[in-house]
Every structure is written in structure tokens, then in C-alpha cells.
Design a protein around this motif. Sequence first.
Motif, PDB file in Angstrom:
ATOM      1  N   SER A 187      50.963  42.510  51.263  1.00  0.00           N
ATOM      2  CA  SER A 187      50.383  42.853  49.968  1.00  0.00           C
ATOM      3  C   SER A 187      48.907  43.234  50.114  1.00  0.00           C
ATOM      4  CB  SER A 187      50.504  41.679  48.993  1.00  0.00           C
ATOM      5  OG  SER A 187      51.849  41.320  48.793  1.00  0.00           O
ATOM      6  N   GLY A 188      48.216  42.503  50.979  1.00  0.00           N
ATOM      7  CA  GLY A 188      46.811  42.816  51.223  1.00  0.00           C
ATOM      8  C   GLY A 188      46.637  44.177  51.871  1.00  0.00           C
ATOM      9  N   GLN A 189      47.493  44.479  52.841  1.00  0.00           N
ATOM     10  CA  GLN A 189      47.420  45.786  53.501  1.00  0.00           C
ATOM     11  C   GLN A 189      47.730  46.920  52.534  1.00  0.00           C
ATOM     12  OE1 GLN A 189      50.183  45.027  56.710  1.00  0.00           O
ATOM     13  NE2 GLN A 189      48.555  44.446  58.134  1.00  0.00           N
TER      14      GLN A 189
ATOM     15  N   PHE B 140      46.299  43.250  45.481  1.00  0.00           N
ATOM     16  CA  PHE B 140      45.690  41.941  45.679  1.00  0.00           C
ATOM     17  C   PHE B 140      46.171  40.893  44.676  1.00  0.00           C
ATOM     18  CE2 PHE B 140      42.607  44.986  47.526  1.00  0.00           C
ATOM     19  CZ  PHE B 140      42.731  44.569  48.834  1.00  0.00           C
ATOM     20  N   ASP B 141      46.600  41.322  43.490  1.00  0.00           N
ATOM     21  CA  ASP B 141      47.186  40.348  42.564  1.00  0.00           C
ATOM     22  C   ASP B 141      48.478  39.780  43.141  1.00  0.00           C
ATOM     23  OD1 ASP B 141      45.765  40.326  39.684  1.00  0.00           O
ATOM     24  OD2 ASP B 141      45.568  42.317  40.559  1.00  0.00           O
TER      25      ASP B 141
ATOM     26  N   MET C 231      49.854  33.753  48.043  1.00  0.00           N
ATOM     27  CA  MET C 231      49.007  32.735  48.653  1.00  0.00           C
ATOM     28  C   MET C 231      48.980  31.445  47.828  1.00  0.00           C
ATOM     29  SD  MET C 231      48.199  33.685  51.534  1.00  0.00           S
ATOM     30  CE  MET C 231      47.330  32.145  51.836  1.00  0.00           C
ATOM     31  N   LYS C 232      49.216  31.540  46.528  1.00  0.00           N
ATOM     32  CA  LYS C 232      49.316  30.331  45.712  1.00  0.00           C
ATOM     33  C   LYS C 232      50.445  29.440  46.222  1.00  0.00           C
ATOM     34  CE  LYS C 232      47.642  32.178  41.293  1.00  0.00           C
ATOM     35  NZ  LYS C 232      48.051  32.540  39.907  1.00  0.00           N
TER      36      LYS C 232
ATOM     37  N   MET D 213      40.492  36.093  50.899  1.00  0.00           N
ATOM     38  CA  MET D 213      40.545  37.540  50.703  1.00  0.00           C
ATOM     39  C   MET D 213      41.261  37.900  49.404  1.00  0.00           C
ATOM     40  SD  MET D 213      42.339  40.403  53.138  1.00  0.00           S
ATOM     41  CE  MET D 213      42.480  42.109  52.623  1.00  0.00           C
ATOM     42  N   ALA D 214      42.368  37.206  49.133  1.00  0.00           N
ATOM     43  CA  ALA D 214      43.132  37.481  47.916  1.00  0.00           C
ATOM     44  C   ALA D 214      42.295  37.169  46.672  1.00  0.00           C
ATOM     45  CB  ALA D 214      44.415  36.655  47.907  1.00  0.00           C
TER      46      ALA D 214
END
Length: 253
Positions: free
Chosen positions: A5-7, A11-12, A18-19, A38-39
Motif C-alpha cells: 500500500s505504501g509503494q 497511505f490510508d 498497520m493498525k 510512515m503510514a
Amino acid sequence: MAKLSGQAERFDDMLFYMKAVVKQPQEMNMYEMDLFTMACKSVIEARRVAIRSVDSMESEVEPHAQQQVDQYKAAIQMELTEKITDILHILDKYYLSETATLGSKVFYYKMKGDYNRYLVELQVENEPYRRYVLATIRAYVRASKYASSGLPEAHPQRLSLALNYSVFYRYYLKPAIGLSIAKTEYKSGIDKLDDLPEDLYKDAVSHLRLLRDNIRMWEKITAEAEAEASESYVDASSDLRSPQNQDQLETIS
């Protein structure tokens, strides 16, 4: 999925994944901390940039459209406040376990300080401002206490904390204290830089450069302000010494 998702710069979505990692009973490792940071940062920064963009264009807005612009900005601010509050809730409820390491405690309280600082930024003209200022101070003080008790002076986490803590004081409380924090931690970090293990050296140097740049900028601003104040004093004194004013002073006396 968080990395993917980051790549993809979603970011949401990254924060959503990550939560789930944060809620797990075991403590996050350094890689997971970096992904979580980062997120959170990317989700928040996108909205902070949006607010600054609206601010920069307000001077170009036609008077009849000002109300709509104000409502749009308020909507972004509300969305940002909700995102920050959600992150702080996750940190408080799930992040810090009873067996947390020293590094995790520094990470946790620094992050609490950072995100309360963003709320301070949003609430400068509103009632909750003082509450968020106090919450920011408490978090940074706790983080500093843990960092000083066990992290080397040049450790990247400690320098990153000093960087953000000094920025908070410089722009929201007492500029002189912000500069003092930055200079103290910069000197300590430089003196102990060669003692760091190789895997931490690069990050430490990066943080030290940022501290150095801030110190130079703040000292320049302070010097210019003092010079301007001195010139104003000289001008005022010159006015008092003018023949016309001397006559008036003699008349008064």
C-alpha cells in the motif's frame, strides 16, 4: 499489504493494515515501527499540505466565494483532527505494553508528542489549544526522560526527539528554549557520533544535519531581530536628541 500500500502511495490503506499490526500482543520490531510511522506521517502530511495550499490561495479568492473556501478548509481541518485523534487513540490503547523496551517507550512518547503538536498547530485560535500544548509537553518530557536514561547521545531516536521537541518550543512556546534544546543535543550528539554502531551512523548524521540547519537558521533570525530592535532604539534616541525635542524636554523640566 502495508508495504504494498505504501509503494502504491495509498497511505490510508497502509495505515489501516498497520493498525492490525499494532493491535497484536507482541511488540513491533524496528521495521514495523518504521512502516507504522510512515503510514501515520503520510496520512497526516497530505492533509497538512492541503490546508497550507488553501491558505496560500486565499488571497486570490473572490469575496463572494470566501465562505465556501472557509467551509472547505474547515472540512479538511476536521478530517485531519479526526485522523490525528484516531492515531493517538491507537497509540494509547494498543501500542505500549508492560514489557516494552526503552526504545519503544521513546518511540511511543515522541509520537504522542508529535501528533499532539499537530493538534496544537490546528487549534492556535481555539479553546483546546492549551490542553494540546500541555499534552505535547508531557509526552516530549517523558520521551526525553527515557531517552536520557538509556539511549546514547548520538542515537537517531534521541536526536529525532530533540529535533521535534526543539521545533515545538521554537514556534509555539519560547524560541530561546527551543534553540537551547537543539544546541545541547547537537553538541552531545556530535561528541559521541564516533561511538555509534555502523548501522545507526547514517541516520544519526542525517538528524544532526537537520539540527545544525535549524540552529543556524534560528540564530540568524534572532540576530536579525536583535539588530532591528537595536536600530529602532538608536532611531528613537536620535529623535529624543533632536533640537525640537530638546526644547520640549527643557520646557517640561
